[in-house]
Design a protein around this motif. Sequence first.
Motif, mmCIF file in Angstrom:
data_model
loop_
_atom_site.group_PDB
_atom_site.id
_atom_site.type_symbol
_atom_site.label_atom_id
_atom_site.label_comp_id
_atom_site.label_asym_id
_atom_site.label_seq_id
_atom_site.Cartn_x
_atom_site.Cartn_y
_atom_site.Cartn_z
ATOM 1 N N PRO A 4 43.593 50.719 23.074
ATOM 2 C CA PRO A 4 43.968 49.389 23.224
ATOM 3 C C PRO A 4 45.423 49.239 22.519
ATOM 4 C CG PRO A 4 42.091 49.391 21.696
ATOM 5 C CD PRO A 4 42.251 50.770 22.126
ATOM 6 N N VAL A 5 46.111 48.328 23.052
ATOM 7 C CA VAL A 5 47.413 47.903 22.688
ATOM 8 C C VAL A 5 47.199 47.136 21.362
ATOM 9 C CG1 VAL A 5 49.600 46.354 23.053
ATOM 10 C CG2 VAL A 5 48.389 47.677 24.908
ATOM 11 N N GLU A 43 48.245 36.722 22.516
ATOM 12 C CA GLU A 43 47.282 35.948 23.449
ATOM 13 C C GLU A 43 47.858 35.762 24.799
ATOM 14 O OE1 GLU A 43 44.361 32.159 23.202
ATOM 15 O OE2 GLU A 43 45.262 32.695 21.161
ATOM 16 N N ASP A 44 47.137 35.564 25.783
ATOM 17 C CA ASP A 44 47.662 35.426 27.250
ATOM 18 C C ASP A 44 48.629 36.285 27.730
ATOM 19 O OD1 ASP A 44 45.540 33.448 27.654
ATOM 20 O OD2 ASP A 44 46.778 31.922 26.644
ATOM 21 N N SER A 45 49.088 37.351 27.052
ATOM 22 C CA SER A 45 50.100 38.612 27.594
ATOM 23 C C SER A 45 49.525 39.314 28.433
ATOM 24 C CB SER A 45 50.701 38.967 26.238
ATOM 25 O OG SER A 45 49.825 39.990 25.720
ATOM 26 N N PRO A 46 50.292 40.054 29.339
ATOM 27 C CA PRO A 46 49.676 41.169 30.035
ATOM 28 C C PRO A 46 49.036 42.240 29.154
ATOM 29 C CG PRO A 46 52.012 40.556 30.645
ATOM 30 C CD PRO A 46 51.730 39.899 29.462
ATOM 31 N N GLU A 47 49.541 42.496 27.857
ATOM 32 C CA GLU A 47 48.749 43.447 26.858
ATOM 33 C C GLU A 47 47.514 43.000 26.669
ATOM 34 O OE1 GLU A 47 52.037 42.109 26.362
ATOM 35 O OE2 GLU A 47 53.200 43.823 26.750
ATOM 36 N N SER A 48 47.438 41.553 26.524
ATOM 37 C CA SER A 48 46.129 41.060 26.018
ATOM 38 C C SER A 48 45.086 40.943 26.966
ATOM 39 C CB SER A 48 46.202 39.647 25.539
ATOM 40 O OG SER A 48 45.085 38.946 25.481
ATOM 41 N N ARG A 49 45.638 40.964 28.179
ATOM 42 C CA ARG A 49 44.633 41.064 29.530
ATOM 43 C C ARG A 49 44.269 42.601 29.848
ATOM 44 N NH1 ARG A 49 48.130 37.114 30.905
ATOM 45 N NH2 ARG A 49 49.559 38.107 31.961
ATOM 46 N N PHE A 50 45.233 43.168 29.471
ATOM 47 C CA PHE A 50 45.041 44.808 29.502
ATOM 48 C C PHE A 50 43.696 45.242 28.309
ATOM 49 C CE2 PHE A 50 45.275 48.987 27.363
ATOM 50 C CZ PHE A 50 44.893 49.827 28.493
ATOM 51 N N ASN A 51 43.831 44.648 27.137
ATOM 52 C CA ASN A 51 42.961 44.824 26.103
ATOM 53 C C ASN A 51 41.499 44.353 26.516
ATOM 54 O OD1 ASN A 51 44.640 46.291 24.622
ATOM 55 N ND2 ASN A 51 44.783 44.608 23.029
ATOM 56 N N GLN A 52 41.414 43.223 27.311
ATOM 57 C CA GLN A 52 40.287 42.571 27.701
ATOM 58 C C GLN A 52 39.402 43.372 28.600
ATOM 59 O OE1 GLN A 52 41.203 38.640 28.859
ATOM 60 N NE2 GLN A 52 41.419 38.179 26.905
ATOM 61 N N ALA A 53 40.296 43.976 29.832
ATOM 62 C CA ALA A 53 39.741 44.926 30.576
ATOM 63 C C ALA A 53 39.493 46.138 30.295
ATOM 64 C CB ALA A 53 40.884 45.088 31.866
ATOM 65 N N TYR A 54 40.057 46.715 29.158
ATOM 66 C CA TYR A 54 40.073 47.962 28.388
ATOM 67 C C TYR A 54 38.521 47.953 27.658
ATOM 68 C CZ TYR A 54 40.914 52.057 25.976
ATOM 69 O OH TYR A 54 40.823 53.297 25.189
ATOM 70 N N ALA A 55 38.361 46.664 27.005
ATOM 71 C CA ALA A 55 37.025 46.663 26.080
ATOM 72 C C ALA A 55 35.990 46.488 27.097
ATOM 73 C CB ALA A 55 37.291 45.104 25.443
ATOM 74 N N ARG A 56 36.105 45.992 28.446
ATOM 75 C CA ARG A 56 34.921 46.081 29.375
ATOM 76 C C ARG A 56 34.476 47.498 29.670
ATOM 77 N NH1 ARG A 56 37.245 41.189 30.914
ATOM 78 N NH2 ARG A 56 38.602 42.299 32.635
#
Length: 164
Positions: free
Chosen positions: A104-105, A110-123
């Motif tokens: 993860p990044v 919060e609410d950045s593209p990196e944060s959205r990546f991390n959320q998808a990554y965690a799933r």
Amino acid sequence: MNRWGFPGDVGAIDCTHVAILKPKADEHNFLNRNNFHSINTQIICDSDLKIRNIFASYGGATHDSSIWNQSAIKEFMQGVHANGERSWLIGDSGYPLSPFLMIPVREAEEDSPESRFNQAYARARNCIEICIGLLKIRFRCILKEITATPDFAVKLKKSLCNTA
């Protein structure tokens, strides 16, 4: 790719501690950060929770990234990458970022593209957490409460590899 949207993802990686009885030799190598003796076991599973690789050769005091650096799967993934194939494993932030191991990044806003990546990554990476949890439910003997000898831990590893 189909399930989580990560092209080239071949599996998720993490380590878990398999509790053992206090060894007579080199005890300090087996005492983990949670203050019990264990084998730190690296597991790789796919999105269907099938175990694809187990590496159980180091005591509980060994960090996950050190186990990764000594594993044959790292050499295999390096070779795949050197041959031009773009595939990788997904791991947590305890692993080093490489062209064939995604993490993860760090410190994503919060609410950045990196944060959205991390959320998808965690799933996507959650499959390894579920796999390890199911493994410990099925084989209760590897939990902290019920301990095994180092020899039994190695036999269990071999039997899991033969059935995976």
